[in-house]
Design an enzyme around this catalytic site. Structure first.
Site, PDB file in Angstrom:
ATOM      1  N   GLY A  30       0.833  -1.206   0.000  1.00  0.00           N
ATOM      2  CA  GLY A  30       0.000   0.000   0.000  1.00  0.00           C
ATOM      3  C   GLY A  30       0.860   1.246   0.000  1.00  0.00           C
ATOM      4  O   GLY A  30       2.092   1.174   0.127  1.00  0.00           O
ATOM      5  N   THR A  32       1.224   3.711   2.134  1.00  0.00           N
ATOM      6  CA  THR A  32       1.937   4.095   3.358  1.00  0.00           C
ATOM      7  C   THR A  32       3.131   3.164   3.593  1.00  0.00           C
ATOM      8  O   THR A  32       4.247   3.634   3.879  1.00  0.00           O
ATOM      9  CB  THR A  32       0.983   4.073   4.574  1.00  0.00           C
ATOM     10  OG1 THR A  32      -0.265   4.639   4.199  1.00  0.00           O
ATOM     11  CG2 THR A  32       1.564   4.857   5.739  1.00  0.00           C
ATOM     12  N   GLY A  99      -6.669  -4.779   3.290  1.00  0.00           N
ATOM     13  CA  GLY A  99      -6.921  -5.489   2.041  1.00  0.00           C
ATOM     14  C   GLY A  99      -7.442  -4.661   0.893  1.00  0.00           C
ATOM     15  O   GLY A  99      -7.754  -5.194  -0.164  1.00  0.00           O
ATOM     16  N   GLU A 107      -0.540 -10.596   3.662  1.00  0.00           N
ATOM     17  CA  GLU A 107      -0.287  -9.673   4.783  1.00  0.00           C
ATOM     18  C   GLU A 107      -0.588 -10.349   6.118  1.00  0.00           C
ATOM     19  O   GLU A 107       0.149 -10.171   7.094  1.00  0.00           O
ATOM     20  CB  GLU A 107      -1.153  -8.414   4.644  1.00  0.00           C
ATOM     21  CG  GLU A 107      -0.680  -7.483   3.536  1.00  0.00           C
ATOM     22  CD  GLU A 107      -1.597  -6.307   3.302  1.00  0.00           C
ATOM     23  OE1 GLU A 107      -1.114  -5.306   2.777  1.00  0.00           O
ATOM     24  OE2 GLU A 107      -2.796  -6.386   3.623  1.00  0.00           O
TER      25      GLU A 107
HETATM   26  C1  A5P Z   1      -3.142  -3.811   1.142  1.00  0.00           C
HETATM   27  O1  A5P Z   1      -3.772  -4.976   0.799  1.00  0.00           O
HETATM   28  C2  A5P Z   1      -3.813  -3.171   2.306  1.00  0.00           C
HETATM   29  O2  A5P Z   1      -4.024  -3.986   3.397  1.00  0.00           O
HETATM   30  C3  A5P Z   1      -3.069  -1.922   2.685  1.00  0.00           C
HETATM   31  O3  A5P Z   1      -2.197  -2.159   3.753  1.00  0.00           O
HETATM   32  C4  A5P Z   1      -4.064  -0.917   3.038  1.00  0.00           C
HETATM   33  O4  A5P Z   1      -4.977  -0.848   1.980  1.00  0.00           O
HETATM   34  C5  A5P Z   1      -3.459   0.455   3.293  1.00  0.00           C
HETATM   35  O5  A5P Z   1      -3.068   1.055   2.108  1.00  0.00           O
HETATM   36  P1  A5P Z   1      -2.708   2.596   2.035  1.00  0.00           P
HETATM   37  O6  A5P Z   1      -1.542   2.812   2.918  1.00  0.00           O
HETATM   38  O7  A5P Z   1      -2.399   2.838   0.580  1.00  0.00           O
HETATM   39  O8  A5P Z   1      -3.922   3.359   2.463  1.00  0.00           O
END
Ligand code: A5P
Length: 234
Positions: A30, A32, A99, A107
Site C-alpha cells: 500500500g 503508506t 486489504g 499480509e
Molecule cells: C493492502 O492490501 C492493504 O491492506 C493496505 O495495507 C491498506 O490498503 C493500506 O493502504 P494505504 O496505505 O495505501 O492506504
C-alpha cells in the site's frame, strides 16, 4: 507531495526506527507501507543489513528496486518486525480492516509470523468501530464464487447482493490476488463484534481469509497534522 502523503511518510519514517541490523523484516503493501520500503532502501544503501519478506508482488518489485534482499517464510519462518498499512484501525482494540490493496492474505500470513507488527496510518484511518470507513475485503477461491457469495448473504444478518460485491479490475474482469483468488468487498456497515464476524466468515467454505486483523497489531503509528503518536495495547 500531497499533504496526505506527508502524513503517510511521517508515520513510515517513525516505524522504520524499530528496524535494526540483522533483522528479518516484513514489508507491507500500500501507499503508506511504500514509504517505509523506500526509507529502508535508503538505509540499506547506507549499510543497514536486513533481509525482508514482501507481502505482495508489488512490494517485492519495489524492494528489489531499492536493493533490499528478499527472502521467504520457508527460509525465515519468524519475522522480527513487519511494517504495514491499514484501511481502518479501531481506536480502543487496535483491530483493523486491511486489504484495500488486495494483499490481505499474504499480509495476514506475514503478520502472524511476526514478533512485532507495526502499523502505519494517517489519522483518517482511526475509527471508533470497524466497518464505518472501509468495506471488508474477503478473499475467496474463484471456483463456485457465486455460491460463496450466496452463503455469506444468508449467514451475515442484513446482507444482500448489493452489499457483497466482487472486486473488479479496471478492465471489468474480476480482480485477481497474488494468490490467484477473487476478492469480495463486503459493505457490512458497523461491525460491532469483529472477532465474531471474523470467525463467522472464515468458517464459510470457499473463503480463504478476511481483511479483519484481530489482536495482530503490536503498535499503530498515527500521523496527524499535530504530530505523530503511537497507539499500543501493551
Ligand atoms: C493492502 O492490501 C492493504 O491492506 C493496505 O495495507 C491498506 O490498503 C493500506 O493502504 P494505504 O496505505 O495505501 O492506504
Amino acid at each position: 507531495m500531497t499533504y496526505a502523503n506527508d502524513l503517510k511518510k511521517a508515520a513510515a519514517l517513525e516505524a522504520v526506527k524499530a528496524v535494526k541490523d540483522g533483522m528479518v523484516i516484513g514489508l507491507g503493501t500500500g501507499s503508506t507501507a511504500a514509504f517505509a520500503i523506500e526509507a529502508l532502501g535508503e538505509q540499506v544503501k547506507q549499510g543497514l543489513k536486513i533481509v525482508a519478506v514482501p507481502t505482495s508482488n508489488k512490494s517485492a518489485d519495489m524492494a528489489k528496486g531499492f536493493g533490499i534482499q528478499l527472502v521467504d517464510l520457508e527460509m525465515h519462518p519468524v519475522i522480527d518486525v513487519t511494517i504495514d498499512g491499514a484501511d481502518e484501525v479501531e481506536r480502543d482494540s487496535l483491530n483493523m480492516i486491511k486489504g484495500r490493496g488486495g494483499a490481505l492474505l499474504r499480509e495476514k500470513i506475514v503478520a502472524l509470523a511476526s514478533r512485532q507488527v507495526v502499523i502505519v496510518v494517517d489519522d483518517s484511518k482511526i475509527t471508533a468501530k470497524l466497518g464505518t470507513k472501509a468495506p471488508l475485503p474477503v478473499e475467496i477461491v474463484p471456483f463456485g464464487w457465486k455460491t460463496t457469495v450466496q452463503r455469506l448473504i444468508e449467514l451475515i444478518p442484513g446482507q444482500s447482493a448489493d452489499s457483497i460485491v466482487l472486486r473488479r479490475a479496471q478492465d471489468g474482469q474480476p480482480f485477481i490476488s497474488d494468490e490467484e483468488n477473487y476478492i469480495l468487498d463486503c459493505h457490512l456497515g458497523t461491525i460491532n463484534d469483529a472477532p465474531h464476524m471474523e470467525a463467522l466468515i472464515s468458517n464459510v467454505i470457499g473463503v480463504v481469509g478476511t481483511g479483519l486483523f484481530i489482536n495482530i497489531a503490536s503498535q499503530v503509528i498515527v500521523a496527524a497534522p499535530d504530530g505523530v503518536r503511537c497507539l499500543s495495547n501493551s
